[in-house]
Design a protein around this motif. Structure first.
Motif, PDB file in Angstrom:
ATOM      1  N   ALA A  23       0.826  -1.205   0.000  1.00  0.00           N
ATOM      2  CA  ALA A  23       0.000   0.000   0.000  1.00  0.00           C
ATOM      3  C   ALA A  23       0.864   1.261   0.000  1.00  0.00           C
ATOM      4  CB  ALA A  23      -0.934  -0.007   1.216  1.00  0.00           C
ATOM      5  N   LEU A  24       1.947   1.253   0.756  1.00  0.00           N
ATOM      6  CA  LEU A  24       2.832   2.417   0.807  1.00  0.00           C
ATOM      7  C   LEU A  24       3.513   2.656  -0.536  1.00  0.00           C
ATOM      8  CD1 LEU A  24       4.487   1.956   4.324  1.00  0.00           C
ATOM      9  CD2 LEU A  24       2.850   3.723   3.660  1.00  0.00           C
ATOM     10  N   VAL A  25       3.956   1.585  -1.192  1.00  0.00           N
ATOM     11  CA  VAL A  25       4.604   1.720  -2.496  1.00  0.00           C
ATOM     12  C   VAL A  25       3.595   2.193  -3.541  1.00  0.00           C
ATOM     13  CG1 VAL A  25       5.744   0.467  -4.374  1.00  0.00           C
ATOM     14  CG2 VAL A  25       6.419   0.054  -2.001  1.00  0.00           C
ATOM     15  N   ASN A  26       2.409   1.618  -3.532  1.00  0.00           N
ATOM     16  CA  ASN A  26       1.384   2.009  -4.506  1.00  0.00           C
ATOM     17  C   ASN A  26       0.992   3.479  -4.354  1.00  0.00           C
ATOM     18  OD1 ASN A  26       1.371  -0.567  -5.536  1.00  0.00           O
ATOM     19  ND2 ASN A  26      -0.497  -1.210  -4.477  1.00  0.00           N
ATOM     20  N   ASP A  27       0.889   3.935  -3.097  1.00  0.00           N
ATOM     21  CA  ASP A  27       0.565   5.335  -2.858  1.00  0.00           C
ATOM     22  C   ASP A  27       1.673   6.246  -3.392  1.00  0.00           C
ATOM     23  OD1 ASP A  27      -0.900   7.570  -1.183  1.00  0.00           O
ATOM     24  OD2 ASP A  27       1.206   7.658  -0.596  1.00  0.00           O
ATOM     25  N   ALA A  28       2.925   5.857  -3.155  1.00  0.00           N
ATOM     26  CA  ALA A  28       4.041   6.678  -3.618  1.00  0.00           C
ATOM     27  C   ALA A  28       4.089   6.746  -5.142  1.00  0.00           C
ATOM     28  CB  ALA A  28       5.353   6.110  -3.072  1.00  0.00           C
ATOM     29  N   VAL A  29       3.898   5.620  -5.781  1.00  0.00           N
ATOM     30  CA  VAL A  29       3.928   5.585  -7.252  1.00  0.00           C
ATOM     31  C   VAL A  29       2.779   6.418  -7.829  1.00  0.00           C
ATOM     32  CG1 VAL A  29       3.673   4.090  -9.272  1.00  0.00           C
ATOM     33  CG2 VAL A  29       5.146   3.395  -7.367  1.00  0.00           C
ATOM     34  N   ALA A  30       1.615   6.316  -7.215  1.00  0.00           N
ATOM     35  CA  ALA A  30       0.465   7.090  -7.692  1.00  0.00           C
ATOM     36  C   ALA A  30       0.706   8.595  -7.583  1.00  0.00           C
ATOM     37  CB  ALA A  30      -0.785   6.693  -6.911  1.00  0.00           C
ATOM     38  N   LYS A  31       1.575   8.991  -6.639  1.00  0.00           N
ATOM     39  CA  LYS A  31       1.853  10.409  -6.430  1.00  0.00           C
ATOM     40  C   LYS A  31       3.151  10.854  -7.102  1.00  0.00           C
ATOM     41  CE  LYS A  31      -0.754  10.506  -2.094  1.00  0.00           C
ATOM     42  NZ  LYS A  31      -0.682  10.554  -0.606  1.00  0.00           N
ATOM     43  N   GLY A  32       3.719   9.991  -7.951  1.00  0.00           N
ATOM     44  CA  GLY A  32       4.850  10.426  -8.756  1.00  0.00           C
ATOM     45  C   GLY A  32       6.187   9.776  -8.493  1.00  0.00           C
ATOM     46  N   ALA A  33       6.287   8.871  -7.530  1.00  0.00           N
ATOM     47  CA  ALA A  33       7.557   8.197  -7.278  1.00  0.00           C
ATOM     48  C   ALA A  33       7.879   7.243  -8.427  1.00  0.00           C
ATOM     49  CB  ALA A  33       7.503   7.422  -5.967  1.00  0.00           C
ATOM     50  N   LYS A  34       9.162   7.029  -8.647  1.00  0.00           N
ATOM     51  CA  LYS A  34       9.624   6.140  -9.708  1.00  0.00           C
ATOM     52  C   LYS A  34      10.259   4.897  -9.103  1.00  0.00           C
ATOM     53  CE  LYS A  34      12.763   5.943 -13.708  1.00  0.00           C
ATOM     54  NZ  LYS A  34      13.790   6.699 -14.470  1.00  0.00           N
ATOM     55  N   VAL A  35       9.815   3.723  -9.550  1.00  0.00           N
ATOM     56  CA  VAL A  35      10.384   2.463  -9.081  1.00  0.00           C
ATOM     57  C   VAL A  35      11.662   2.181  -9.873  1.00  0.00           C
ATOM     58  CG1 VAL A  35      10.046  -0.019  -8.817  1.00  0.00           C
ATOM     59  CG2 VAL A  35       8.119   1.546  -8.445  1.00  0.00           C
ATOM     60  N   LEU A  36      12.805   2.164  -9.172  1.00  0.00           N
ATOM     61  CA  LEU A  36      14.073   1.882  -9.840  1.00  0.00           C
ATOM     62  C   LEU A  36      14.384   0.400  -9.895  1.00  0.00           C
ATOM     63  CD1 LEU A  36      16.348   4.735  -8.418  1.00  0.00           C
ATOM     64  CD2 LEU A  36      14.881   4.739 -10.456  1.00  0.00           C
ATOM     65  N   THR A  37      13.886  -0.340  -8.903  1.00  0.00           N
ATOM     66  CA  THR A  37      13.984  -1.802  -8.914  1.00  0.00           C
ATOM     67  C   THR A  37      12.957  -2.337  -7.928  1.00  0.00           C
ATOM     68  OG1 THR A  37      15.478  -3.715  -8.720  1.00  0.00           O
ATOM     69  CG2 THR A  37      15.745  -1.972  -7.094  1.00  0.00           C
ATOM     70  N   GLY A  38      12.453  -3.533  -8.175  1.00  0.00           N
ATOM     71  CA  GLY A  38      11.466  -4.149  -7.284  1.00  0.00           C
ATOM     72  C   GLY A  38      10.084  -3.566  -7.480  1.00  0.00           C
ATOM     73  N   GLY A  39       9.436  -3.259  -6.354  1.00  0.00           N
ATOM     74  CA  GLY A  39       8.119  -2.636  -6.407  1.00  0.00           C
ATOM     75  C   GLY A  39       6.964  -3.594  -6.546  1.00  0.00           C
ATOM     76  N   PRO A  85       7.463  14.706   0.189  1.00  0.00           N
ATOM     77  CA  PRO A  85       6.817  14.691   1.503  1.00  0.00           C
ATOM     78  C   PRO A  85       5.318  14.406   1.474  1.00  0.00           C
ATOM     79  CG  PRO A  85       8.304  16.565   1.319  1.00  0.00           C
ATOM     80  CD  PRO A  85       8.198  15.968  -0.049  1.00  0.00           C
ATOM     81  N   GLU A  86       4.672  14.556   0.329  1.00  0.00           N
ATOM     82  CA  GLU A  86       3.228  14.319   0.253  1.00  0.00           C
ATOM     83  C   GLU A  86       2.879  12.830   0.297  1.00  0.00           C
ATOM     84  OE1 GLU A  86       4.920  16.180  -1.996  1.00  0.00           O
ATOM     85  OE2 GLU A  86       4.429  18.091  -1.022  1.00  0.00           O
ATOM     86  N   MET A  87       3.870  11.970   0.136  1.00  0.00           N
ATOM     87  CA  MET A  87       3.614  10.533   0.062  1.00  0.00           C
ATOM     88  C   MET A  87       3.571   9.910   1.454  1.00  0.00           C
ATOM     89  SD  MET A  87       6.229   9.800  -3.108  1.00  0.00           S
ATOM     90  CE  MET A  87       6.066  10.769  -4.639  1.00  0.00           C
ATOM     91  N   ASP A  88       2.671   8.953   1.639  1.00  0.00           N
ATOM     92  CA  ASP A  88       2.513   8.307   2.942  1.00  0.00           C
ATOM     93  C   ASP A  88       3.815   7.669   3.428  1.00  0.00           C
ATOM     94  OD1 ASP A  88      -0.146   9.021   2.883  1.00  0.00           O
ATOM     95  OD2 ASP A  88      -0.870   7.038   2.268  1.00  0.00           O
ATOM     96  N   ILE A  89       4.622   7.201   2.512  1.00  0.00           N
ATOM     97  CA  ILE A  89       5.834   6.466   2.877  1.00  0.00           C
ATOM     98  C   ILE A  89       6.839   7.344   3.609  1.00  0.00           C
ATOM     99  CG2 ILE A  89       7.255   6.870   0.800  1.00  0.00           C
ATOM    100  CD1 ILE A  89       7.682   3.763   0.786  1.00  0.00           C
ATOM    101  N   THR A  90       6.709   8.667   3.490  1.00  0.00           N
ATOM    102  CA  THR A  90       7.637   9.557   4.184  1.00  0.00           C
ATOM    103  C   THR A  90       7.234   9.788   5.635  1.00  0.00           C
ATOM    104  OG1 THR A  90       6.455  11.565   3.530  1.00  0.00           O
ATOM    105  CG2 THR A  90       8.166  10.759   2.025  1.00  0.00           C
ATOM    106  N   HIS A  91       6.029   9.395   6.003  1.00  0.00           N
ATOM    107  CA  HIS A  91       5.533   9.650   7.358  1.00  0.00           C
ATOM    108  C   HIS A  91       5.339   8.372   8.164  1.00  0.00           C
ATOM    109  CE1 HIS A  91       4.823  13.670   5.860  1.00  0.00           C
ATOM    110  NE2 HIS A  91       4.075  13.170   4.887  1.00  0.00           N
TER     111      HIS A  91
END
Length: 483
Positions: free
Chosen positions: A339-355, A379-385
């Motif tokens: 869920a944390l990875v999916n939220d980050a990707v949806a908000k613009g994060a780029k998966v460099l490996t894995g995911g 900072p807007e992504m859940d994974i940062t908090h």
């Protein structure tokens, strides 16, 4: 080690006696989903019996000399070493971690025992100069009393020792409640402790419902201290409950540990250290790195080095000899990471490996998630908090020192932080500014038995390790003696 062998560790210990019950809790191998054993689910009456036993054993145990108590710890350590490979195999099967990590944890547990067996002899008191003639002011150091010890699933052997060893060394008697998912290693270690002919009731092991066991420990006024490692949410609840009997508390709670890599850092060393820390135990480490702050001038270069190292990690069942990363503890942990990875990707994060989850072939019955590196995290992504507690390394960019320190401190947590720089003046500035209980400078290893470990803010209170860890189980008694 076969499942049949594992099933011999299906009991608790109360007052020096084995306790078995009809109601049990199943323990699973997170790599295969297989049930590998069962432990008792104790009633409130049985848990109260453990408190009774610890209370009755306290006077005689506390009156032993520190050397006598230390000799029991040393004998326990020797028995563990005789079974170190068997214990490592059990730990790997039950918790999922790579066998090489499990071996290291067992060896480290013995070091903790040995250290506190010696440190107990140095629980010194004081003589304070008096204001009046013919008088002495004395300070004695005495054990707190009966203690309740609650351990987590991620380092179930080492954390057990970081609580049990100083408690017994100080002269306390104990009731241990291990995590339900990793109870078998606790039973196995207690079996070896009982083989030392430890006096009855000094150390008691209880498993089952956290609510049942916690209620007894927190409500019984004879339990004078509770030490808990786990979530901040549960820690706050224990603080409320402790008020009823004014118990002493030791709490190691959640974290959001950053690593800051400044542009003058040794990037090769930083990358190696970050990967070693972040992916140890599949990312399930209390002081594990949660966020990687890379200066904008070196972000891409650092990311490339990290990805290269992470891509070479071997994900497998922990007991396989070449495994680097095992599974997460259960499917709930996988869902949280996902869920944390999916939220980050949806908000613009780029998966460099894995995911992604790993579900094919050897992974299909386990709780596996691919070692992951995310770039362009904001900072807007859940994974940062939120504490990830999984194999995901998020990379964020920063421009200057003041900015990154403000961002690193902008969290309710304060367990650990790390930073890399060759600038001596910056080292002292950053140490002063970081709001955290533990800091690694140009390195990410903090696990030393002689050093105090613990958090500030909502990461907890109290310290484990070093003389400070022994102090947590001692009280001061002041005497004004007129001669």
């Amino acid at each position: 080690m076969t499942v049949g062998q594992l099933n011999r560790w299906n009991h608790n210990w109360i007052n020096g006696e084995k306790i078995e019950t009809d109601q049990v809790v199943a323990v699973h191998n997170p790599a295969t989903g297989e049930v590998i054993g069962h432990v008792p689910s104790l009633t409130e009456e049985l848990v109260t019996g453990a408190v009774d036993a610890a209370s009755q054993a306290l006077p005689s145990w506390s009156r032993l000399t520190a050397k006598q108590r230390g000799d029991y710890l040393l004998a326990w350590g020797e028995r563990i070493l005789l079974h170190k490979e068997e214990l490592a195999q059990l730990l790997s099967q039950e918790q999922g971690k790579a066998l090489k990590e499990a071996r290291g944890e067992i060896a480290g547990s013995v070091e903790i025992l040995r250290w506190y067996a010696e440190e107990a002899k140095r629980a010194y008191g004081e003589i304070i100069p008096s204001s009046n003639p013919g008088q002495q002011l004395l300070v004695y150091r005495e054990p707190v009393g009966v203690v309740g010890l609650i351990t987590p699933m991620n380092f179930p052997a080492a954390t057990l020792m970081r609580k049990v060893a100083p408690a017994l060394a100080a002269g306390c008697t104990a009731i241990l409640k291990p995590a339900s998912t990793t109870s078998l290693i606790a039973v196995a270690l207690f079996e070896l402790l009982m083989d030392t002919n430890l006096p009855k009731g000094v150390a008691n092991l209880v498993t089952g419902s956290s609510n049942v066991i916690g209620t007894v420990l927190m409500n019984d006024s004879r339990v004078r201290k509770v030490s808990f490692t786990g979530s901040t949410e549960v820690g706050k609840l224990l603080m409320e409950q402790a008020a009823k009997t004014v118990k002493k508390l030791g709490l190691e709670l959640g974290g959001n540990s950053p690593v800051i890599v400044f542009p003058d850092a040794d990037l090769d060393k930083a990358a190696r250290d970050i990967v070693d820390n972040k992916f140890e135990n599949c990312g399930q480490v209390c002081n594990g790195i949660n966020l990687i702050y890379a200066h904008e001038d070196i972000r891409e270069q650092l990311a490339e080095k990290i990805v290269e190292l992470v891509s070479g990690l071997k994900v497998d069942i922990g007991t396989q000899p070449d495994a680097d990363v095992g599974p997460l503890i259960d499917q709930g942990a996988v869902k949280k990471v996902e869920a944390l990875v999916n939220d980050a990707v949806a908000k613009g994060a780029k998966v460099l490996t894995g995911g992604k989850r790993l579900e094919e072939d050897v992974y299909q019955k386990g709780s596996f998630y691919a070692p992951t590196v995310l770039d362009h995290v904001t900072p807007e992504m859940d994974i940062t908090h939120e504490e990830i507690f999984g194999p995901v390394a998020p990379i964020l960019s920063f421009k200057d020192e003041a900015e990154v320190l403000q961002r690193a401190n902008n969290t309710p947590y304060g367990l650990a932080a790390y930073f890399y720089t060759k600038d001596a003046a910056r080292i002292y500035r950053v140490i002063q500014e970081l709001e955290t209980g533990n800091i690694g400078v140009n390195g990410t290893s903090l696990a030393y038995v002689q050093a105090p470990f613990g958090g500030v803010k909502e990461s907890g209170m109290g310290r484990e390790g070093g003389r400070h860890g022994l102090d947590e189980y001692l009280e001061s008694k002041y005497v004004a003696l007129t001669l």
